[in-house]
Each structure stands twice: as C-alpha cells, then as structure tokens.
Design an enzyme around this catalytic site. Structure first.
Site, PDB file in Angstrom:
ATOM      1  N   ASP A 264     -48.358  25.525   8.341  1.00 32.30           N
ATOM      2  CA  ASP A 264     -47.071  25.487   8.149  1.00 32.30           C
ATOM      3  C   ASP A 264     -46.314  24.810   7.208  1.00 32.30           C
ATOM      4  O   ASP A 264     -46.327  23.493   7.307  1.00 32.30           O
ATOM      5  CB  ASP A 264     -46.309  25.129   9.537  1.00 32.30           C
ATOM      6  CG  ASP A 264     -46.831  25.892  10.803  1.00 32.30           C
ATOM      7  OD1 ASP A 264     -47.117  27.066  10.672  1.00 32.30           O
ATOM      8  OD2 ASP A 264     -46.663  25.405  12.094  1.00 32.30           O
TER       9      ASP A 264
ATOM     10  N   LEU B 169     -36.689  30.259  29.284  1.00 29.54           N
ATOM     11  CA  LEU B 169     -35.146  30.791  29.118  1.00 29.54           C
ATOM     12  C   LEU B 169     -34.624  29.684  28.251  1.00 29.54           C
ATOM     13  O   LEU B 169     -33.408  29.632  28.358  1.00 29.54           O
ATOM     14  CB  LEU B 169     -34.664  30.803  30.446  1.00 29.54           C
ATOM     15  CG  LEU B 169     -35.099  31.769  31.471  1.00 29.54           C
ATOM     16  CD1 LEU B 169     -34.687  31.566  32.945  1.00 29.54           C
ATOM     17  CD2 LEU B 169     -35.142  33.288  31.318  1.00 29.54           C
TER      18      LEU B 169
ATOM     19  N   THR C 145     -40.523  23.595  16.930  1.00 32.02           N
ATOM     20  CA  THR C 145     -41.824  24.694  16.618  1.00 32.02           C
ATOM     21  C   THR C 145     -42.690  24.055  17.490  1.00 32.02           C
ATOM     22  O   THR C 145     -43.057  23.074  18.019  1.00 32.02           O
ATOM     23  CB  THR C 145     -41.990  24.116  15.089  1.00 32.02           C
ATOM     24  OG1 THR C 145     -41.124  24.133  14.314  1.00 32.02           O
ATOM     25  CG2 THR C 145     -43.373  24.954  14.950  1.00 32.02           C
TER      26      THR C 145
ATOM     27  N   ASP D 261     -45.512  27.033  22.763  1.00 28.54           N
ATOM     28  CA  ASP D 261     -46.874  27.119  22.763  1.00 28.54           C
ATOM     29  C   ASP D 261     -47.554  25.932  23.670  1.00 28.54           C
ATOM     30  O   ASP D 261     -48.345  26.108  24.366  1.00 28.54           O
ATOM     31  CB  ASP D 261     -47.308  26.920  21.562  1.00 28.54           C
ATOM     32  CG  ASP D 261     -46.873  28.096  20.325  1.00 28.54           C
ATOM     33  OD1 ASP D 261     -46.910  29.164  20.839  1.00 28.54           O
ATOM     34  OD2 ASP D 261     -46.744  27.889  19.306  1.00 28.54           O
TER      35      ASP D 261
ATOM     36  N   GLY E 291     -43.344  18.856  13.686  1.00 24.18           N
ATOM     37  CA  GLY E 291     -44.671  19.721  13.526  1.00 24.18           C
ATOM     38  C   GLY E 291     -44.896  20.639  14.621  1.00 24.18           C
ATOM     39  O   GLY E 291     -44.367  20.558  15.812  1.00 24.18           O
TER      40      GLY E 291
END
Ligand code: RIB
Length: 294
Positions: A12, A212, A239, A243, A278
């Site tokens: 990234d 949401l 970011t 996940d 990160g």
C-alpha cells in the site's frame, strides 16, 4: 478444524492529502508511507492477532518479500504463499484529514492464481475446515466450487464488489461479511433493513454480518438479529478497519463466543485500527483489544 484464507497481499503506497484528488487536479501530498496490506493479508493478520492459527494462500511478485515477512512476523502460516515473476499487488491510497481513504488497486500477482495452484492448496484441507475469501484474487468462482465440493465452510467478504462475483455461486457461502455499499450491490436495495431482508430471502441459510460505518454492525441469521454500535475514536486512517472487524469476528466464532460478544470484540478491534496509520500495521493484538478503554 483448520482455517485457510485465500487472498490478496498488497503493498500500500499511502499519501496524506488535504482532500481526495479530483479529476484534472494535481494535488501535493504532505506525507507518504509504504505499508503492507491487501484485504486478504489484513484479514489473516487480524485472525492471527486474535489468536487463531491461520494459513494464508496467495501470490506475491518479485518485490514481495516484505509481504511474506509481514505474514510470518504476524504469526500467519505462510508456507502456501507462492512467489512469481512480475509485480506484487499494490495500491495507491489517499488518506484525508478525517482519516477517510480512497484506494486505487493494481492486482499484480494476486491475479495470477491458477487452477493447479488452487487444487494444490486445497489438498491440505478437508471437510469442516474454514475458508475465508475476499474479492482481490482471480479464480474466486473456482476456489468456491472446489472448496464447497470438499465440504469446507466458506466465509466471503465480497469486497471489492465487481463483475467477477457474478460468476460465483453464492449459495455455497455459509457467511457473508460485507458493508452497506456491498450489501446494496449484492441485493439491489439501498435501505439497511431491505438489504438484510433481501439477503435472507435469496440466501436463507447464510449468516450475514453487515457493517454500517458510523452506525455499527448487524448480524442476521434466519430470525436472529443482533446489533452493535461503534466505539468512537479519533480517526487517523480507516484503512483495514473492516478487515480487522472481519478477522476478529471470525475469531469469535471459532472460539465459540456468543454473537453479541463477538460483534463487540470486532468493533473494539476495528476502533483501535482506525486510530492509527497503515493496514496490517494498525491491527491490534487481542490483549490490547481486551485491555484498552474505549
Ligand atoms: O481493506 C483495505 C485494503 O484494501 C488495503 O490494505 C489495500 O491493500 C486494499 O486491498
């Protein structure tokens, strides 16, 4: 029972910006970092940091050794990851002052998965094992069909949503973890309740976790509904927040936690991830999740 995550590994390239660049504009960034990420790798790291033994399968390119190292250092079993000629997957990410991001994705090695490689990896797994998937690798339809045939329980995060998902048989998915935008893309509905109702109608046997954003998350399985709010933090970089949520929620199922407790754990972990920079680098260890006051 083993856990396999067949997913992307990305470098990234993250740029700090005042606002997201607009068409025709040249915008100076005021900071730049390179982080290890990819929805696949992030979710494996989240699972490992939550205490789950997870095997990662996927491909890296010639400059991808750092991705392999990050995997291993993060406690993920990396023996099935293959290094090939060419570039690794990478992204260009803009992060604005509010911590929101915009991601441009280059698939690279993540798009070089072959049927032979899928067969080779799946040969190490059996009925009852768990397979986690996102949509940043090619061959997703073949992976789903092959894993289903072997009796693996398949969990899908259909992200990013694109036409490759049209080839996938979602009836073979045991659990979907998706955000509201992806929920709308899968169902054609806009409203949260309608998205959930439609998902239940078309995939009645699947569990669903719909995130949401600022409104938290909802779990749905048949008539059971469970809601969880967010833990408010100062957003530095969102970011990998989703996940982190995904990895931690799946870990709670593996550990036999109740759904409310699992959603809360996942919400806590993703709040911590949002508060720092990160992708993989922002994902907290379980000990920190349990001991941080939010
Ligand atoms: O979900 C966040 C991830 O999406 C980033 O790490 C980036 O690599 C993209 O795949």
């Amino acid at each position: 029972m083993k856990v396999l995550n067949f997913g992307s590994l990305n470098l990234d390239y993250v740029y700090s910006v005042d606002h997201m660049v607009t068409p025709g504009e040249t915008l100076a960034s005021y900071g730049m970092n390179v982080f290890c990420g990819g929805k696949g790798l992030n979710q494996s790291i989240a699972l490992a940091k939550a205490g789950v033994t997870v095997y990662h399968a996927g491909m890296i390119g010639e400059e991808g050794d750092i991705l392999l190292k990050t995997c291993r250092d993060g406690g993920v079993k990396a023996d099935y990851i293959r290094k090939i000629e060419g570039r690794s997957g990478h992204t260009i990410i803009q992060v604005d002052k509010t911590g929101q991001n915009c991601i441009l994705l280059y698939g690279g090695a993540n798009q070089s998965i072959t049927k032979e490689y899928v067969d080779e990896v799946l040969a190490h797994f059996e009925k009852g094992d768990i397979l986690l998937l996102q949509n940043e690798v090619n061959m997703l339809d073949y992976i789903i069909d092959s894993a289903y045939e072997k009796g693996l329980m398949i969990i899908l995060n259909p992200s990013p949503y694109n036409s490759a998902l049209d080839r996938c048989d979602f009836n073979k998915i045991s659990m979907f973890l998706l955000n509201e935008i992806e929920g709308a893309q899968v169902t054609g509905e806009e409203d949260t309740d309608k998205i959930l109702a439609k998902l239940k109608e078309i995939y009645p046997d699947a569990k669903v976790v719909l995130t949401l954003g600022g409104d938290g998350s909802v779990y749905q399985y048949k008539e059971e509904i469970c809601r969880q709010g967010i833990f408010k933090v100062k957003a530095v970089d969102t970011t990998a927040a989703g996940d982190t949520f995904t990895g931690y929620f799946i870990s709670s199922i593996i550990e036999g936690m109740s759904v409310p407790a699992g959603l809360e754990l996942a919400a806590r972990a993703s709040a911590i991830a949002v508060s720092r920079e990160g992708a993989t680098a922002s994902i907290p260890l379980k000990e920190e999740v349990l001991n941080t006051e939010l």
